[in-house]
Design a protein around this motif. Structure first.
Motif, PDB file in Angstrom:
ATOM      1  N   GLU A 105       0.818  -1.222   0.000  1.00 44.28           N
ATOM      2  CA  GLU A 105       0.000   0.000   0.000  1.00 44.28           C
ATOM      3  C   GLU A 105       0.847   1.266   0.000  1.00 44.28           C
ATOM      4  OE1 GLU A 105      -3.461   0.158   2.222  1.00 44.28           O
ATOM      5  OE2 GLU A 105      -3.629  -1.991   2.534  1.00 44.28           O
ATOM      6  N   CYS A 106       2.140   1.123   0.350  1.00 46.50           N
ATOM      7  CA  CYS A 106       2.982   2.316   0.464  1.00 46.50           C
ATOM      8  C   CYS A 106       3.242   2.967  -0.879  1.00 46.50           C
ATOM      9  CB  CYS A 106       4.328   1.965   1.118  1.00 46.50           C
ATOM     10  SG  CYS A 106       4.222   1.762   2.888  1.00 46.50           S
ATOM     11  N   THR A 146       0.508   5.011  -2.292  1.00 44.94           N
ATOM     12  CA  THR A 146       0.263   6.245  -1.530  1.00 44.94           C
ATOM     13  C   THR A 146       1.231   7.335  -1.962  1.00 44.94           C
ATOM     14  OG1 THR A 146      -0.449   4.885   0.332  1.00 44.94           O
ATOM     15  CG2 THR A 146      -0.051   7.199   0.781  1.00 44.94           C
ATOM     16  N   TYR A 147       2.500   6.969  -2.143  1.00 41.42           N
ATOM     17  CA  TYR A 147       3.465   7.953  -2.643  1.00 41.42           C
ATOM     18  C   TYR A 147       3.055   8.439  -4.027  1.00 41.42           C
ATOM     19  CZ  TYR A 147       6.917   7.126   1.080  1.00 41.42           C
ATOM     20  OH  TYR A 147       7.562   7.071   2.283  1.00 41.42           O
ATOM     21  N   LEU A 175       0.038   8.562  -5.264  1.00 36.64           N
ATOM     22  CA  LEU A 175      -1.121   9.451  -5.101  1.00 36.64           C
ATOM     23  C   LEU A 175      -0.664  10.851  -4.705  1.00 36.64           C
ATOM     24  CD1 LEU A 175      -4.226   9.749  -4.856  1.00 36.64           C
ATOM     25  CD2 LEU A 175      -4.003   9.107  -2.466  1.00 36.64           C
ATOM     26  N   TRP A 176       0.276  10.889  -3.779  1.00 40.59           N
ATOM     27  CA  TRP A 176       0.793  12.171  -3.298  1.00 40.59           C
ATOM     28  C   TRP A 176       1.424  12.954  -4.449  1.00 40.59           C
ATOM     29  CZ3 TRP A 176       4.752  12.651   1.316  1.00 40.59           C
ATOM     30  CH2 TRP A 176       4.950  13.996   1.602  1.00 40.59           C
ATOM     31  N   SER A 221      -0.490  15.564  -6.376  1.00 45.10           N
ATOM     32  CA  SER A 221      -0.822  16.892  -5.860  1.00 45.10           C
ATOM     33  C   SER A 221       0.350  17.848  -5.942  1.00 45.10           C
ATOM     34  CB  SER A 221      -1.263  16.801  -4.396  1.00 45.10           C
ATOM     35  OG  SER A 221      -2.204  15.803  -4.210  1.00 45.10           O
ATOM     36  N   GLU A 222       1.527  17.322  -6.280  1.00 49.44           N
ATOM     37  CA  GLU A 222       2.736  18.133  -6.175  1.00 49.44           C
ATOM     38  C   GLU A 222       3.285  18.544  -7.535  1.00 49.44           C
ATOM     39  OE1 GLU A 222       4.102  19.235  -3.439  1.00 49.44           O
ATOM     40  OE2 GLU A 222       2.956  18.104  -1.939  1.00 49.44           O
ATOM     41  N   GLU A 223       4.137  19.567  -7.508  1.00 51.70           N
ATOM     42  CA  GLU A 223       4.809  19.976  -8.736  1.00 51.70           C
ATOM     43  C   GLU A 223       6.280  19.589  -8.677  1.00 51.70           C
ATOM     44  OE1 GLU A 223       1.845  23.798  -8.992  1.00 51.70           O
ATOM     45  OE2 GLU A 223       3.930  24.052  -8.393  1.00 51.70           O
ATOM     46  N   GLU A 224       7.055  20.340  -7.859  1.00 52.09           N
ATOM     47  CA  GLU A 224       8.470  20.046  -7.724  1.00 52.09           C
ATOM     48  C   GLU A 224       8.694  18.648  -7.160  1.00 52.09           C
ATOM     49  OE1 GLU A 224      10.112  22.810  -9.605  1.00 52.09           O
ATOM     50  OE2 GLU A 224      11.520  21.834  -8.250  1.00 52.09           O
ATOM     51  N   LEU A 225       7.839  18.302  -6.207  1.00 56.37           N
ATOM     52  CA  LEU A 225       8.021  17.030  -5.504  1.00 56.37           C
ATOM     53  C   LEU A 225       7.501  15.835  -6.297  1.00 56.37           C
ATOM     54  CD1 LEU A 225       7.143  17.802  -1.782  1.00 56.37           C
ATOM     55  CD2 LEU A 225       9.359  17.209  -2.728  1.00 56.37           C
ATOM     56  N   LEU A 284       8.696  11.911  -5.619  1.00 54.31           N
ATOM     57  CA  LEU A 284       7.666  11.055  -5.017  1.00 54.31           C
ATOM     58  C   LEU A 284       7.340   9.872  -5.916  1.00 54.31           C
ATOM     59  CD1 LEU A 284       5.263  13.699  -3.474  1.00 54.31           C
ATOM     60  CD2 LEU A 284       6.537  11.960  -2.237  1.00 54.31           C
ATOM     61  N   VAL A 303      10.138   7.423  -5.584  1.00 53.02           N
ATOM     62  CA  VAL A 303      10.051   6.637  -4.343  1.00 53.02           C
ATOM     63  C   VAL A 303       8.973   5.571  -4.473  1.00 53.02           C
ATOM     64  CG1 VAL A 303       9.390   6.734  -1.911  1.00 53.02           C
ATOM     65  CG2 VAL A 303      10.986   8.402  -2.816  1.00 53.02           C
ATOM     66  N   GLN A 306      18.519  11.744  -7.555  1.00 52.41           N
ATOM     67  CA  GLN A 306      18.297  12.995  -6.832  1.00 52.41           C
ATOM     68  C   GLN A 306      19.539  13.857  -6.857  1.00 52.41           C
ATOM     69  OE1 GLN A 306      15.098  13.821  -5.831  1.00 52.41           O
ATOM     70  NE2 GLN A 306      14.849  11.956  -7.013  1.00 52.41           N
ATOM     71  N   ASP A 354      19.865  15.423 -10.179  1.00 58.93           N
ATOM     72  CA  ASP A 354      18.859  16.461 -10.277  1.00 58.93           C
ATOM     73  C   ASP A 354      19.344  17.733  -9.599  1.00 58.93           C
ATOM     74  OD1 ASP A 354      15.351  16.744  -9.336  1.00 58.93           O
ATOM     75  OD2 ASP A 354      16.506  17.557 -11.010  1.00 58.93           O
ATOM     76  N   TYR A 367      -5.156  22.130  -2.027  1.00 58.26           N
ATOM     77  CA  TYR A 367      -3.883  21.427  -1.895  1.00 58.26           C
ATOM     78  C   TYR A 367      -3.653  21.023  -0.440  1.00 58.26           C
ATOM     79  CZ  TYR A 367       1.095  20.680  -1.334  1.00 58.26           C
ATOM     80  OH  TYR A 367       2.312  20.140  -0.982  1.00 58.26           O
ATOM     81  N   GLU A 383      -5.606  17.994   0.352  1.00 55.19           N
ATOM     82  CA  GLU A 383      -5.005  16.789  -0.243  1.00 55.19           C
ATOM     83  C   GLU A 383      -3.752  16.368   0.508  1.00 55.19           C
ATOM     84  OE1 GLU A 383      -6.410  17.129  -4.909  1.00 55.19           O
ATOM     85  OE2 GLU A 383      -4.362  17.671  -4.354  1.00 55.19           O
ATOM     86  N   VAL A 422      -3.243  12.761   2.237  1.00 53.19           N
ATOM     87  CA  VAL A 422      -2.281  11.780   1.751  1.00 53.19           C
ATOM     88  C   VAL A 422      -1.183  11.492   2.777  1.00 53.19           C
ATOM     89  CG1 VAL A 422      -0.541  13.161   0.515  1.00 53.19           C
ATOM     90  CG2 VAL A 422      -1.241  10.989  -0.418  1.00 53.19           C
ATOM     91  N   GLN A 447      -2.584   9.156   5.347  1.00 50.46           N
ATOM     92  CA  GLN A 447      -2.618   7.795   4.820  1.00 50.46           C
ATOM     93  C   GLN A 447      -1.235   7.167   4.835  1.00 50.46           C
ATOM     94  OE1 GLN A 447      -4.856   7.406   1.132  1.00 50.46           O
ATOM     95  NE2 GLN A 447      -3.580   5.680   0.526  1.00 50.46           N
ATOM     96  N   LEU A 448      -0.245   7.958   4.413  1.00 53.11           N
ATOM     97  CA  LEU A 448       1.108   7.442   4.356  1.00 53.11           C
ATOM     98  C   LEU A 448       1.606   7.059   5.745  1.00 53.11           C
ATOM     99  CD1 LEU A 448       3.460   6.866   2.480  1.00 53.11           C
ATOM    100  CD2 LEU A 448       4.259   9.196   2.820  1.00 53.11           C
ATOM    101  N   VAL A 484      -0.113   3.774   6.843  1.00 51.89           N
ATOM    102  CA  VAL A 484       0.403   2.615   6.127  1.00 51.89           C
ATOM    103  C   VAL A 484       1.814   2.282   6.600  1.00 51.89           C
ATOM    104  CG1 VAL A 484       1.198   1.880   3.871  1.00 51.89           C
ATOM    105  CG2 VAL A 484      -1.026   2.903   4.084  1.00 51.89           C
ATOM    106  N   ASP A 503       9.060  22.016  -0.403  1.00 50.44           N
ATOM    107  CA  ASP A 503       9.661  21.200  -1.453  1.00 50.44           C
ATOM    108  C   ASP A 503      11.063  20.763  -1.050  1.00 50.44           C
ATOM    109  OD1 ASP A 503       8.161  22.986  -4.269  1.00 50.44           O
ATOM    110  OD2 ASP A 503       7.439  21.316  -3.050  1.00 50.44           O
ATOM    111  N   ARG A 552      11.853  16.841   0.063  1.00 50.88           N
ATOM    112  CA  ARG A 552      12.807  16.145  -0.797  1.00 50.88           C
ATOM    113  C   ARG A 552      13.948  15.590   0.058  1.00 50.88           C
ATOM    114  NH1 ARG A 552      16.692  17.796  -4.167  1.00 50.88           N
ATOM    115  NH2 ARG A 552      17.058  16.555  -6.049  1.00 50.88           N
ATOM    116  N   LEU A 570      12.758  12.537   1.834  1.00 51.56           N
ATOM    117  CA  LEU A 570      12.727  11.349   0.981  1.00 51.56           C
ATOM    118  C   LEU A 570      14.131  10.797   0.787  1.00 51.56           C
ATOM    119  CD1 LEU A 570      10.149  12.414  -1.754  1.00 51.56           C
ATOM    120  CD2 LEU A 570       9.790  10.838   0.135  1.00 51.56           C
ATOM    121  N   ILE A 571      15.073  11.715   0.624  1.00 53.73           N
ATOM    122  CA  ILE A 571      16.461  11.279   0.461  1.00 53.73           C
ATOM    123  C   ILE A 571      16.938  10.581   1.732  1.00 53.73           C
ATOM    124  CG2 ILE A 571      18.830  12.140   0.288  1.00 53.73           C
ATOM    125  CD1 ILE A 571      17.801  14.177  -1.762  1.00 53.73           C
TER     126      ILE A 571
END
Lengths: 435, 418
Positions: free
Chosen positions: A271-272, A275-276, A278-279, A282-286, A290, A293, A422, A425, B194, B197, B201, B204-205, B208, B383, B387, B390-391
């Motif tokens: 499920e993880c 979910t990422y 889905l997220w 909603s994002e632009e830069e991210l 996402l 991931v 990354q 980037d 936004y 949302e 999300v 949820q994350l 999970v 952002d 990021r 996540l890293i």
């Protein structure tokens, strides 16, 4: 004479249909009377000792032959190769059952040909095992997969069950083939080579129901009486068998528990990723990292799935086999004890009885030989078995450890490539599209 | 470590010459302690206090290491500070506090507020909050914030003296009321969406992830049983004994390693949680925009209706329904003098109304301008931070894999010696 020998006799018994048939041009002959091993026509066997006719005559030489502590089973010296594959379903009016293809390739001179292909069902394997055990009560026969698995209500014709069984049957025959005494058994040879009609008639020979009943009664009597003077080494073996049984059962349970926990972990992990993902919507830069991931988590999921499958397909069956082996060890020791008990009874009888002394002395000598043979056979086979157990379990655990390393290496690569993307980037200074 | 990170982020900020507090002062929440005392209803209670340490930045660079100034604060005081900031700067996305109660727990984590692990993570969260505020271009220069950090006694009174409570109550009422705005700024409507949302999300994350962590814990810990059984088994084997025994030790090590792994993951979860709560702060700003917009629209609507009334009175036509209109129809028209008086009153009201609309318009524009600047700043921060999160998550996974590789390679060696 080369070439394969296959069964193409037409059954004169009840009709049976093989579904599906990819052995074109051959009709499989399955006589349903196989199921009922009834009274043998041969009723001349009056005591148990003639059961061991085949081994009695050469017991002395056999003891000498049975010195394989030094023996190494090299792949080079292997002269017989047996495979079990290709399960097929057969439907008759009365039942449905599975047969397996048994293919043999050998250079042994006692075989008429170098290649054989027959089809056998589970009952045939049971029969073979029974014959080997009867002929050699104190040798350790590798276990067969269980007749029916109650745990988890697995269906008999479920694909996984059939595959697990096929694999276990394959191992069983190979263990027999590797065994110095079993592999030269006539029954084994017939099992590998005979057409089903031939097999059926061969099965009907040999000790029938009555004589086997006789043996059983004797065994029970001996067991009830118990053995008096058991040599210490066999008591040691008994203790070992008990302890080994406990430990291997524990390991089997632990492993099954691990598989269960891994499966539950996998369910949550699945499920993880989404979910990422889905997220990221909603994002632009991210969005890019996402999505990345999400992809990584999904890949790790796949790897976890593979790893669980490996445990299930490789480690668990081996552990299970050795759980059954532990029971075999105990059974073999019991049978040895019974023979000794028999000997002790007869010794006592000789000491007390006045009449029939000559006949009884003959009887006693036979049993004494039998006991000596049984003890030596057991000792040698025990050592052999331990070596085999060590090899099998070492290899199974080794493979598992290797597989786990590989699992982590693959996941590591997944995450490192994410990091790499990354970094690139960041160096590219911002808005690089990685889609 | 976070301090330096924040400081450097401070230097990357837009080139507005704001004196960021963080540039002048080192701030940290160094410790946590349990206290007992009597609460408002005179009952004994146990609570935790946190030690806030501050030190001028220059002192460290001069080589001397003076003892930092310090004071103790409890969570409720942090809450008070934040509420004050929320009311005083409604156009800013105010940094959130760490959660009041442990949520998204998995079984091993305690949901108990007194649990030392929870207290420790809260300490880190509170420090993070202070650093966020201190590095915000507008918030960092707030006097109440400064005295929160430096004046232990009497701070509460100082806050209440600002009278922010009154504003808070009325704002709270307004925010909770449902109202419809006719012309919201599209950008704010999008931002609010936004925020919704993001909150959904991340929740949820977190859910999970917590469940997966629970399961992973189980997988690792069951391997500990291998350790025990291998050890027992090795006792009955001759050649296999040593290999089994040492493999068993590695299985124990494997089982134990999950504790550190999951603790690290909790930090990642905390980073996500911060933005879960930030989403709330973002939505609050958007809601406040709606409120100011609504108040403007109300004032404008009122003005329009008053102007219409004036027109009707002046021309004698009744276009709008009014009780006065009905009654005058029924009971006859008004006298010219009455009409004159009414007109005059309307004129005054209209004048006042126009002033109000101007005011509210200016308010609205000002709000939109300031809020949007902060929202852009927030976006960049979010952002960047997420990021990085996540890293760091990837780095954690890599570390976990490396540990796994090591343990199983070791185990493999032992097995091969069986």
């Amino acid at each position: 004479m080369s070439g394969s020998v296959v069964d193409n006799t037409v059954s004169s018994g009840n009709s049976s249909v093989a579904i599906p048939t990819d052995i074109s041009g051959q009709i499989l002959d399955i006589d349903e009377d196989d199921d009922l091993e009834v009274f043998s026509k041969d009723t001349t066997l009056s005591d148990g000792s003639s059961l061991n006719a085949s081994m009695q005559t050469s017991s002395a030489s056999m003891i000498n032959q049975y010195k394989f502590e030094e023996e190494e089973e090299d792949a080079d010296t292997k002269d017989i190769f047996v495979t079990v594959d290709n399960p097929e379903s057969h439907v008759t009016a009365i039942e449905t059952y599975i047969t397996y293809r048994v293919e043999t390739k050998t250079t042994r001179s006692e075989f008429d040909s170098s290649e054989f292909e027959v089809r056998r069902r589970y009952q045939d394997f049971l029969w073979l095992k029974g014959r080997l055990e009867e002929a050699h009560p104190t040798l350790i026969v590798h276990p067969l997969p269980e007749k029916f698995v109650m745990k988890g209500m697995v269906e008999r014709f479920n694909e996984d069950f059939i595959e697990t069984r096929r694999s276990a049957l394959h191992k069983f025959l190979n263990k027999i083939a590797e065994h110095p005494i079993f592999s030269s058994s006539e029954d084994f040879k017939i099992f590998l080579t005979a057409g089903s009609g031939e097999l059926t008639s061969h099965k009907k020979q040999g000790p029938g129901f009555l004589s086997r009943m006789g043996e059983t009664v004797k065994a029970v009597a001996a067991a009830v009486r118990g053995v008096r003077g058991r040599p210490q080494e066999f008591t040691d073996m008994q203790e070992y068998a008990e302890a080994f049984s406990q430990k291997i059962s524990s390991i089997d349970k632990v492993t099954q528990r691990i598989v269960r926990e891994q499966k539950e972990y996998l369910e949550e992990l699945k499920e993880c990723g989404p979910t990422y993902a889905l997220w990221s919507q909603s994002e632009e830069e991210l969005a890019e990292p996402l999505k990345n991931v999400a992809g990584c988590v999904d890949k790790c999921c796949k790897e976890t799935e593979e790893q669980v499958k490996h445990l299930n397909d490789h480690l668990i069956p081996v552990l299970h086999e050795y759980v059954l082996c532990a029971d075999t060890l105990k059974a073999v020791l019991r049978r040895r004890d019974n023979i000794q008990a028999d000997f002790e009874v007869k010794t006592e009888a000789l000491a007390t009885k006045k009449a029939d002394r000559d006949a009884m002395r003959d009887e006693l000598d036979k049993v004494e030989d039998r006991l000596e043979w049984a003890n030596n056979a057991l000792k040698s086979d025990w050592t052999r078995w331990q070596k085999g157990m060590r090899t099998d379990l070492r290899s199974a655990f080794n493979d598992t450890a290797e597989r786990n390393v590989s699992y982590y290496e693959k996941c590591l690569a997944v995450w490192e490539s994410f990091l790499q993307s990354q970094r690139t980037d960041a160096e590219g200074n911002g808005n690089v599209d990685f889609s | 470590m976070r301090e330096r990170e924040m400081q450097s982020r401070g230097t990357d900020m837009p080139t507005q010459e704001r004196k960021l507090l963080l540039k002048k002062m080192e701030i940290s929440v160094a410790e946590a302690e349990k206290r007992t005392g009597k609460n408002a209803v005179n009952m004994q209670e146990t609570y935790t206090v946190y030690l806030i340490e501050t030190r001028p930045v220059d002192a460290a660079s001069e080589g001397t290491n003076p003892v930092p100034d310090s004071l103790w604060r409890r969570y409720s005081e942090f809450e008070l500070l934040r509420n004050y900031l929320l009311v005083t700067y409604p156009f800013l996305v105010v940094p959130p506090l760490p959660e009041k109660r442990a949520e998204f727990v998995w079984h091993k984590l305690s949901a108990d507020n007194m649990d030392p692990d929870f207290v420790e993570r809260r300490r880190v969260g509170l420090e993070n909050f202070l650093l966020r505020v201190a590095s915000h271009p507008d918030l960092s220069s707030d006097k109440i914030f400064y005295s929160f950090l430096t004046e232990e006694n009497g701070w509460k009174e100082t806050v209440f003296e600002t009278g922010f409570q009154a504003k808070a109550d009325s704002r709270l009422k307004a925010l909770n009321a449902t109202f419809r705005v006719k012309n919201p700024d599209k950008r704010f409507a999008e931002m609010k969406h936004y925020g919704d949302e993001l909150q959904s999300v991340i929740s949820q994350l977190l859910r999970v992830r917590a469940r997966a962590a629970d399961r992973l814990y189980g997988v690792y810990k069951v391997h500990g049983n291998y350790g025990r059984v291998f050890s027992e088994w090795s006792a009955i084997e001759k050649e296999m004994g040593d290999g089994l025994q040492s493999a068993g030790h590695h299985m124990d090590a494997y089982a134990a390693s999950v504790d550190d792994i999951l603790e690290e993951e909790e930090h990642y979860a905390d980073q996500l949680k911060e933005y879960l709560f930030y989403a709330d702060a973002l939505r609050a700003v958007c809601r406040k925009h709606e409120l100011t917009q609504y108040e403007l629209e109300m004032a404008a609507q009122d003005l329009t209706s008053k102007k219409q009334q004036r027109e009707e009175l002046a021309t004698g036509t009744i276009r709008t329904f009014s009780l006065k209109g009905v009654t005058s129809k029924l009971f006859g028209q008004e006298t010219p003098e009455q009409r004159e008086a009414k007109l005059k009153m309307l004129e005054t009201q209209i004048e006042e109304g126009e002033e109000l609309v101007k005011e509210r318009n200016a308010e609205c524009e000002e709000f939109v301008k300031s809020a949007w600047v902060d929202i852009e700043r927030f976006k960049e921060q979010k952002d960047h931070d997420l990021r990085e999160a996540l890293i760091s998550y990837a780095i954690m996974q890599i570390s976990m894999c490396k540990k796994g590789i090591q343990v199983w390679n070791n185990a493999k060696e032992c097995f091969s010696k069986m």
